[in-house]
Design an enzyme around this catalytic site. Sequence first.
Site, PDB file in Angstrom:
ATOM      1  N   LYS A   1      -5.043   5.454   8.102  1.00 45.15           N
ATOM      2  CA  LYS A   1      -6.000   5.866   6.864  1.00 45.15           C
ATOM      3  C   LYS A   1      -6.213   7.280   7.079  1.00 45.15           C
ATOM      4  O   LYS A   1      -6.802   7.662   8.198  1.00 45.15           O
ATOM      5  CB  LYS A   1      -7.039   4.921   6.743  1.00 45.15           C
ATOM      6  CG  LYS A   1      -7.693   5.038   5.330  1.00 45.15           C
ATOM      7  CD  LYS A   1      -8.859   4.143   5.375  1.00 45.15           C
ATOM      8  CE  LYS A   1      -9.499   4.486   3.893  1.00 45.15           C
ATOM      9  NZ  LYS A   1     -10.607   3.646   3.481  1.00 45.15           N
TER      10      LYS A   1
ATOM     11  N   SER B   1     -12.888  -3.198  -0.667  1.00 42.14           N
ATOM     12  CA  SER B   1     -13.172  -2.787   0.635  1.00 42.14           C
ATOM     13  C   SER B   1     -14.492  -2.080   0.711  1.00 42.14           C
ATOM     14  O   SER B   1     -14.961  -1.562  -0.356  1.00 42.14           O
ATOM     15  CB  SER B   1     -12.077  -1.509   0.649  1.00 42.14           C
ATOM     16  OG  SER B   1     -11.072  -1.878   1.391  1.00 42.14           O
TER      17      SER B   1
ATOM     18  N   ARG C   1       0.785  -1.114   0.070  1.00 46.01           N
ATOM     19  CA  ARG C   1       0.166  -0.019  -0.045  1.00 46.01           C
ATOM     20  C   ARG C   1       0.917   1.226  -0.091  1.00 46.01           C
ATOM     21  O   ARG C   1       1.605   1.294   0.857  1.00 46.01           O
ATOM     22  CB  ARG C   1      -0.927   0.034   1.334  1.00 46.01           C
ATOM     23  CG  ARG C   1      -1.807   0.918   1.416  1.00 46.01           C
ATOM     24  CD  ARG C   1      -2.627   1.155   2.661  1.00 46.01           C
ATOM     25  NE  ARG C   1      -3.759   1.893   2.817  1.00 46.01           N
ATOM     26  CZ  ARG C   1      -3.685   2.952   3.684  1.00 46.01           C
ATOM     27  NH1 ARG C   1      -2.601   3.362   4.100  1.00 46.01           N
ATOM     28  NH2 ARG C   1      -4.810   3.682   3.351  1.00 46.01           N
TER      29      ARG C   1
HETATM   30  N1  TZP Z   1      -8.856   0.891   5.428  1.00 43.42           N
HETATM   31  C1  TZP Z   1      -9.655   0.692   6.565  1.00 43.42           C
HETATM   32  S1  TZP Z   1      -8.775   0.894   7.962  1.00 43.42           S
HETATM   33  C2  TZP Z   1      -7.391   0.878   7.410  1.00 43.42           C
HETATM   34  C3  TZP Z   1      -7.388   0.684   5.681  1.00 43.42           C
HETATM   35  C4  TZP Z   1      -6.402   0.844   4.950  1.00 43.42           C
HETATM   36  C5  TZP Z   1      -6.197   0.978   8.013  1.00 43.42           C
HETATM   37  C6  TZP Z   1      -5.712  -0.299   8.969  1.00 43.42           C
HETATM   38  O1  TZP Z   1      -4.440  -0.040   9.516  1.00 43.42           O
HETATM   39  P1  TZP Z   1      -4.140  -0.108  11.081  1.00 43.42           P
HETATM   40  O2  TZP Z   1      -3.123   0.227  11.518  1.00 43.42           O
HETATM   41  O3  TZP Z   1      -4.485  -1.777  11.380  1.00 43.42           O
HETATM   42  O4  TZP Z   1      -5.556   0.390  11.569  1.00 43.42           O
END
Ligand code: TZP
Length: 220
Positions: free
Chosen positions: A153, A124, A40
């Site tokens: 995010k 998603s 990502r």
């Molecule tokens: N999409 C929804 S939450 C997220 C993404 C890419 C981030 C998840 O990262 P973390 O640090 O595990 O909460």
Amino acid sequence: MIQLPRLYAIVDASAHESTRDLVAYAEELAAAGCTLLQYRNKSGSARGMLEQAREMKERLGSHPNVAKSAPLGWGTQDSVRLIMNDRADLCLAADFDGVHVGQEDLSPESVRGIIGPDRWLGVSTHNPEQLREADLTSADYLAIGPVFATSSKDRPDPVVGLEGVRRARQLTRKPLVAIGGITRANAAAVIGAGADSVAVISDLLRDPRKSAEEFFRILR
Ligand code: TZP
Ligand code: MG
């Protein structure tokens, strides 16, 4: 139907200072038994992303059977599957194993047209309506989240909580990934709510090998 490992590790480029660090990090995850990794990168150029992705592919794509040799003997997958976030073009260019798209990326069917029938496609979703819609596509797995608050995010959708995971489980038979704020402390509850797999960025960053092994132990 594909089979997801319990842990879906996301390698976020923003957490690593160089390609070398990023690949070393991914290798630690693989050594712990991770067989599904997403790359990502929300801020890099397409060119920089392809360079990093190719490096990951070279170092991990035909990684020896980590799953079987990992201490926990996790899974039967014989190499690491690499998933490209957002970008079908870069998935093909780096010869990755799949693409993960969100609500504002190319549609699942457009991506399927690009990547063909065999590569994995993940989508998603953030609410029941999106989940129902994604369930009708050729996506191989669906993601629901953020389950909990996350700082990984930008502008995250509202948290869905464990109840959102339960709801999602009722709405699809596709493999379900939960994402957002998932840690070793809450992962078991997330799987208990019906997720097949947990996607994690931050709770792997410190001591990735040990952290991933702990996830596997907890989710066994
Ligand atoms: N999409 C929804 S939450 C997220 C993404 C890419 C981030 C998840 O990262 P973390 O640090 O595990 O909460
Ligand atoms: Mg996206």
